[in-house]
Scaffold this motif. Structure first.
Motif, short mmCIF file in Angstrom:
data_model
loop_
_atom_site.label_atom_id
_atom_site.label_comp_id
_atom_site.label_asym_id
_atom_site.label_seq_id
_atom_site.Cartn_x
_atom_site.Cartn_y
_atom_site.Cartn_z
N GLY A 90 0.83 -1.20 0.00
CA GLY A 90 0.00 0.00 0.00
C GLY A 90 0.86 1.25 0.00
O GLY A 90 2.08 1.19 -0.25
N ASN A 141 -5.40 5.09 -5.78
CA ASN A 141 -5.64 5.65 -4.45
C ASN A 141 -6.83 4.96 -3.80
O ASN A 141 -7.55 4.18 -4.44
N SER A 142 -7.07 5.27 -2.57
CA SER A 142 -8.08 4.57 -1.77
C SER A 142 -9.50 4.76 -2.27
O SER A 142 -10.37 3.93 -2.03
N ALA A 168 -12.37 5.49 2.48
CA ALA A 168 -11.13 4.73 2.35
C ALA A 168 -11.34 3.32 2.87
O ALA A 168 -10.39 2.64 3.23
N PRO A 181 -11.39 -0.37 3.38
CA PRO A 181 -10.66 -1.43 2.69
C PRO A 181 -11.57 -2.42 1.97
O PRO A 181 -11.20 -2.95 0.92
N PHE A 208 -12.62 -0.94 -1.25
CA PHE A 208 -11.47 -1.01 -2.15
C PHE A 208 -11.32 -2.43 -2.69
O PHE A 208 -11.05 -2.64 -3.88
N GLY A 257 -2.25 -0.81 -3.79
CA GLY A 257 -2.82 0.50 -3.49
C GLY A 257 -1.76 1.58 -3.44
O GLY A 257 -0.58 1.31 -3.22
N ARG A 314 -3.33 6.83 0.54
CA ARG A 314 -4.40 6.59 1.51
C ARG A 314 -4.75 5.11 1.64
O ARG A 314 -5.80 4.77 2.18
N THR A 315 -3.89 4.24 1.17
CA THR A 315 -4.08 2.81 1.40
C THR A 315 -2.96 2.31 2.31
O THR A 315 -1.87 2.89 2.36
N HIS A 353 -5.72 -2.54 3.40
CA HIS A 353 -6.13 -2.66 2.00
C HIS A 353 -5.40 -3.84 1.34
O HIS A 353 -5.98 -4.56 0.52
#
Length: 299
Positions: free
Chosen positions: A12, A238-239, A254, A256, A259, A276, A279-280, A284
């Motif tokens: 991430g 990004n997330s 955000a 997970p 995502f 990711g 922001r991960t 994630h």
């Protein structure tokens, strides 16, 4: 029936995880500052991602350059040591974990400027000038023993061409090329991603072409553009949050699991490497790892 190979899981956002540890990464060096000041914390973040299920760790060299370090009082030799250290830290954690790969991050020229031009490519430099600027850092990172190079968040075709020349000059190196994009079809300088993939396709030791640091909603159509050329694909967006420049804060989700649900489509579409970006974090990576592990074994 033969199954498609399982994708490799990338880590991430390294900077995101460093910030989660309470570090302020403001300033032109961003996460690369901790290569000099807190290398043990960089190692810990790599360790956290491997333990979360990452197959590939990307080094903390995205915004690192000789110029950036020397402008802040470090010597030229210290700057080179910090670049090599970025690879060494990740390799040590990989070896301790027992398996995996290390990708040396080569961010765009604009990342070293820290002025936002990394998302436009409007540097005012020629391809030859970009080739020259990247060359020393490329040499240090590739000589440090990374398994491959992550040419990432690239905004323009000229910069991709400059890095492609370096790849051709370095016989022992493999690399992927991932781009920042303005929409679901074009990279940041307006070039269609399909055109970029077609131009990069003949490269020896090309691992994949794809996208990072883009909204998850753009990923599927962008990967389709690359896949149509027959080139393996990579995605680490990004997330799902968006930066509100006026409010100076991130907005959106955000989560997970959200995502992971988006990543399920990219995996179904045959992405070769998936993870990711901003922001991960490890959570994630765990969501993606669970998806990949649920796939039928290769046969």
């Amino acid at each position: 029936m033969k199954q498609s190979p399982r994708p490799l899981v990338l880590d991430g956002g390294l900077a995101t995880s460093l910030e989660a540890h309470g570090r302020d990464l403001s300033g032109g060096l961003w996460s690369a500052r901790l290569l000099a000041e807190e290398p043990a914390l960089v190692s810990q973040v790599h360790r956290d991602h491997f333990q979360a299920g990452a197959d590939v760790a990307i080094t903390a060299s995205y915004q690192a350059s000789v110029a950036a370090f020397t402008q802040r009082g470090y010597s030229h030799s210290q700057a080179l040591d910090f670049l090599a250290r970025s690879v060494e830290l990740a390799l040590t954690e990989r070896d301790a974990f027992g398996h995996g790969l290390v990708a040396a991050s080569v961010g765009p020229y604009g990342a070293a400027l820290a002025d936002g031009s990394e998302y436009t490519g409007a540097y005012g430099l020629s391809e030859d000038e970009l080739h020259l600027w990247h060359r020393e850092r490329w040499r240090v990172l590739t000589d440090a023993g990374a398994d491959l190079v992550a040419c990432e968040t690239l905004p323009s075709l000229p910069e991709a061409r400059a890095l492609a020349r370096l790849l051709e000059e370095t016989p022992h190196v493999r690399a992927w090329f991932s781009f920042s994009c303005v929409d679901a079809e074009h990279i940041s300088d307006g070039t269609p991603l399909r055109q970029v993939a077609e131009e990069l396709a003949p490269l020896d030791r090309l691992v994949a072409v794809g996208v990072n640091c883009v909204p998850p909603s753009h990923v599927a159509p962008l990967l389709h553009e690359v896949a149509s050329t027959g080139v393996p694909t990579i995605a680490y967006p990004n997330s799902g949050e968006y930066w509100d420049a006026e409010a100076q804060q991130w907005t959106g989700t955000a989560d997970p699991q959200d995502f992971g649900r988006a990543a399920a489509q990219w995996i179904a579409d045959g992405v070769s490497l998936v993870g990711g970006c901003c922001r991960t974090g490890p959570e994630h990576v765990r969501a993606i790892r669970s998806l990949v592990d649920s796939l039928p074994a290769d046969s």
